[in-house]
Design an enzyme around this catalytic site. Sequence first.
Site, mmCIF file in Angstrom:
data_model
loop_
_atom_site.group_PDB
_atom_site.id
_atom_site.type_symbol
_atom_site.label_atom_id
_atom_site.label_comp_id
_atom_site.label_asym_id
_atom_site.label_seq_id
_atom_site.Cartn_x
_atom_site.Cartn_y
_atom_site.Cartn_z
ATOM 1 N N LYS A 188 1.465 10.316 0.892
ATOM 2 C CA LYS A 188 2.667 10.755 0.575
ATOM 3 C C LYS A 188 3.764 9.252 0.739
ATOM 4 C CE LYS A 188 2.556 15.231 2.726
ATOM 5 N NZ LYS A 188 3.050 16.056 4.018
ATOM 6 N N TYR A 189 3.027 8.007 0.882
ATOM 7 C CA TYR A 189 3.844 6.844 1.004
ATOM 8 C C TYR A 189 4.207 6.525 -0.457
ATOM 9 C CZ TYR A 189 3.299 6.429 6.095
ATOM 10 O OH TYR A 189 3.406 6.456 7.494
ATOM 11 N N TYR A 192 10.136 -6.631 20.508
ATOM 12 C CA TYR A 192 9.274 -7.336 21.756
ATOM 13 C C TYR A 192 10.191 -8.825 21.906
ATOM 14 C CZ TYR A 192 6.942 -3.077 21.575
ATOM 15 O OH TYR A 192 6.386 -1.966 21.573
ATOM 16 N N HIS A 224 8.637 -9.261 16.225
ATOM 17 C CA HIS A 224 8.638 -7.883 16.428
ATOM 18 C C HIS A 224 10.212 -7.627 16.909
ATOM 19 C CE1 HIS A 224 7.955 -3.568 17.144
ATOM 20 N NE2 HIS A 224 6.770 -3.772 16.625
ATOM 21 N N ASP A 256 4.290 -3.725 4.603
ATOM 22 C CA ASP A 256 4.684 -2.242 4.710
ATOM 23 C C ASP A 256 5.362 -1.875 3.585
ATOM 24 O OD1 ASP A 256 3.093 -2.078 6.991
ATOM 25 O OD2 ASP A 256 4.498 -0.914 8.114
ATOM 26 N N GLU A 278 -2.443 -4.513 14.153
ATOM 27 C CA GLU A 278 -1.349 -5.191 14.364
ATOM 28 C C GLU A 278 -2.037 -6.034 15.816
ATOM 29 O OE1 GLU A 278 3.154 -4.669 14.488
ATOM 30 O OE2 GLU A 278 2.658 -3.796 16.582
ATOM 31 N N PHE A 331 0.849 -1.117 0.000
ATOM 32 C CA PHE A 331 -0.085 0.012 0.007
ATOM 33 C C PHE A 331 0.818 1.179 -0.118
ATOM 34 C CE2 PHE A 331 -4.283 -1.329 0.661
ATOM 35 C CZ PHE A 331 -4.106 -2.657 0.642
HETATM 36 N N1 UDP Z 1 0.323 3.966 4.716
HETATM 37 C C1 UDP Z 1 0.236 4.613 3.576
HETATM 38 N N2 UDP Z 1 -0.077 5.728 3.594
HETATM 39 C C2 UDP Z 1 -0.391 6.387 5.020
HETATM 40 C C3 UDP Z 1 -0.110 5.612 5.924
HETATM 41 C C4 UDP Z 1 0.118 4.305 5.926
HETATM 42 O O1 UDP Z 1 0.132 4.209 2.477
HETATM 43 O O2 UDP Z 1 -0.513 7.706 4.824
HETATM 44 C C5 UDP Z 1 0.466 2.334 4.397
HETATM 45 C C6 UDP Z 1 1.888 2.061 4.191
HETATM 46 O O3 UDP Z 1 1.894 0.899 3.473
HETATM 47 C C7 UDP Z 1 2.565 1.899 5.382
HETATM 48 C C8 UDP Z 1 1.650 1.300 6.331
HETATM 49 O O4 UDP Z 1 0.476 1.636 5.973
HETATM 50 O O5 UDP Z 1 3.812 1.037 5.397
HETATM 51 C C9 UDP Z 1 1.717 1.172 7.705
HETATM 52 O O6 UDP Z 1 1.887 2.378 8.258
HETATM 53 P P1 UDP Z 1 3.134 2.973 8.970
HETATM 54 O O7 UDP Z 1 4.321 2.286 7.876
HETATM 55 O O8 UDP Z 1 3.062 4.608 8.988
HETATM 56 O O9 UDP Z 1 3.183 2.243 10.251
HETATM 57 P P2 UDP Z 1 4.180 2.023 11.147
HETATM 58 O O10 UDP Z 1 5.124 0.895 10.586
HETATM 59 O O11 UDP Z 1 5.110 3.265 11.253
HETATM 60 O O12 UDP Z 1 3.519 1.377 12.509
HETATM 61 MN MN MN Z 2 5.661 0.730 8.418
#
Ligand code: UDP
Ligand code: MN
Length: 297
Positions: free
Chosen positions: A69-70, A180, A177, A155, A247, A65
């Site tokens: 901005k990702y 942990y 993880h 991710d 999660e 996904f």
């Molecule tokens: N994601 C995205 N746009 C966003 C927020 C999240 O595409 O604005 C997707 C992306 O694939 C990201 C995943 O959701 O890797 C999980 O979010 P994030 O990586 O920010 O979570 P973290 O790993 O920091 O807990």
């Molecule tokens: Mn992430």
Amino acid sequence: VRKIQRNGPQTPIEVEQPFALKAPRTDVMLVTPWLAPIIWEGSFDQKLLDATYKPLNFTIGMTLFAVAKYTRFLKPFLESAEKHFMQGYRVNYYIFTDIPEQVPRVELKPGRSVVVFNTVKYSRWQEISLRRMEIINKHIMNKSIREVDYLYCLDVDLIFTNHYGAETFAPLVAVLHPGYFNILRNKFPYERRPESQAYVPKDHGHFYYIAAMFGGTLNNIVDVTAACHQALQVDKVNGIEAAWQEESHLNKYLVTNMPHKILSMEYLCNSEAPTPASVKVCRFSTVKKNHAEIRAQ
Ligand code: UDP
Ligand code: MN
């Protein structure tokens, strides 16, 4: 899923002899109490695995996904995957984005392809993240993701930094993880409010898994995503959001539906923390990001 007819190469290949009384590693757990292997460097023979699985001509799917901005993570992600992820296998990258024109053109090796799906941008980053369960489930159910032997749900804020291959194949696979792996389970960041569907009592659970990667056969991914999606919906109706969104729900599911294989922290290295001594090679590493800047407001 195609039936695996055999478990080994068609013609014998030279491998180091394993000895029943010699553990390949003694510093880490190699098998769980429910007899699922935990994958570490030194515990598998890549040549033997590839000689076994490459002739089966598997197709590996990956959901990714990149919303709002990702999309900036896509290029380094895909370029690194082309170097390290499932080399010699067929790979379909399923990219979900609200900005298809920002999906970069990355040179792909033969047998590998990118499929782009449009998806909506939910306003909260938590919602973007947790909705993946529902969206992955729907795309398998409506057959827009099919004919893959294994599907990996990842991710996008990560890069591959070393070999990541057939040693990860399993009906259902999850990753320890990196934050942990060495603490008492009553300290795991499970959801602890009984009102949530993700509730796990203090004396339950085995390992805390990271939601940035889970994988398996389509049947198993349908089940885990359906269960998490349903639990997320019930929580929403009840006006409660689990501590770590999807999660928390994934971890709740895995307490009673234990994975068939577990990947060590080699398969999700935190690039912003010291590497644990047990990790000899980082295969998949987080990319540093400014949370406040990048997350949807
Ligand atoms: N994601 C995205 N746009 C966003 C927020 C999240 O595409 O604005 C997707 C992306 O694939 C990201 C995943 O959701 O890797 C999980 O979010 P994030 O990586 O920010 O979570 P973290 O790993 O920091 O807990
Ligand atoms: Mn992430």
